[in-house]
Design a protein around this motif. Sequence first.
Motif: not given
Length: 447
Positions: A96-108
Amino acid sequence: MTAWDVCVIGGGPAGSVCALRLARLGHRVVLVERRVFPRPHVGEALSPGVPPLLDFLGVREALDGSVPSPGALVRWEDAHIRMVEPDPRAVTVDRGRFDQALLAAARAAGVSVFQPVRAGRPRRGPAGWEIPVGHDVLRARFLVDASGRRRASGGTTTATGLRTLTLHATWRGDGPTRLGTGPRGWCWGTPLPGGAFRAMAFVDAELLHPCSTDLKRLYHELLDSTGLFPDRPSARVVAVCDATGYRDDSPVTDDSVKVGEASFTLDPLTSSGVDSALQSAMAAAVTAHTLLSDGDRAAALEFYRDSRDRAVARHTAWTGAHYHRCEPHRDHPFWRRRATPPPPTAVTLPLTPDHLRRPVRLSAEAAVVPTPCPVGDLVTMRRALTHPALPTPIAHVGDAELAPLLDCVQHSASLADLLRTWSARLPAGRAEATAEWLYGKGLLVTD
Ligand SMILES: Cc1cc2nc3c(=O)[nH]c(=O)nc-3n(C[C@H](O)[C@H](O)[C@H](O)COP(=O)(O)OP(=O)(O)OC[C@H]3O[C@@H](n4cnc5c(N)ncnc54)[C@H](O)[C@@H]3O)c2cc1C
């Protein structure tokens, strides 16, 4: 409404990394994810290839909160239980957290994220893709389907493995990872970040009859059959998910690509689904970039299809051989149907000073052929070395192109002569290392 260069459906590891790469390459990217993050997901054990890839992308923070692999109790080849030391590069994450962090990196990186929004079936319109999202339609030149096993863009698949289901449950617990077998399948369990322990049992799909199977009883029988899960609490909820291997029949077109599990799935025995999803995202990004930049279209399509097919073939051979290694249950249908004897191991021959004087040539099975390769951020044709012993064609040795070095072989009187020529073109020590590697694989032959 904005017309996007690329629309990515799905914000799992494959979708986020592909979107991130394409945004960094200057494309206007929108990503649509149907769930609110963090959301639970199976597939927490990350194989050693993942951390270096995250480092390369500059998104190491996705591993914050991960726990190192604790080592494993393994009962596979025979009835003995062995303690296998952990690979220091392998980690377990909360997906859950891993996928969320990768999505946040894409957003950034500049990706516009629509979430939680379910993408409907994309269709080709007069000016590119139209992707229904609620009452709206997103328009994009290029489509990346990263929706996992749901495969939002549809299409047909070919099975690459037998129909397999996973029964899984979690409880509070710790201890080593466990990997064990029973007559009806195999089981795996590992501690998760946060103090939970998840155990899974992999069985033939026919073992479960939708109306009559007592899931909890079957699950506990399967764990018991391995002898590796004593003293566990009774699982309150046992979930079932599909783990059958397949590959999509049309993973890439001029204006679309399927990545991660939308393109192919692996037998979970490899524990490298996330690694493969990330690799396919990287390959998809250079493929899409080449197609969007009017690069070598045929090279891009061939590169993506070939690299996907090679990954499937490599993993299928590995899993078949691994099932074959399980002696105790070899006669039971689950094992008999999945096992394939491994190919004979290639003998690695050492080079000795005596070889230096001998004439040298390329093996008759080796060939240097035009092959699509990612060079920088684009796919282009390069001459590359192929041979049955190589899992992929090789175009480069470090920064140097291999084909011009191999052209020298036919003009060299001896191996020593060849090494002198290569030494003038390669960094110190690299000529000898390249010759040793080619010789050890049987690609370079001395008479
Ligand atoms: C039982 C089992 C155990 C596994 N264990 C491991 C393991 O230990 N280690 C490992 O590396 N791999 C493991 N895997 C594989 C791993 O889980 C997958 O390879 C990985 O999650 C694939 O990533 P992905 O991004 O392709 O897909 P996913 O992670 O599934 O992401 C797809 C995303 O798309 C979204 N989506 C779907 N449809 C739509 C839509 N229409 N619109 C918008 N969004 C949509 C979903 O919500 C999801 O977030 C396991 C798999 C199984 C089945």
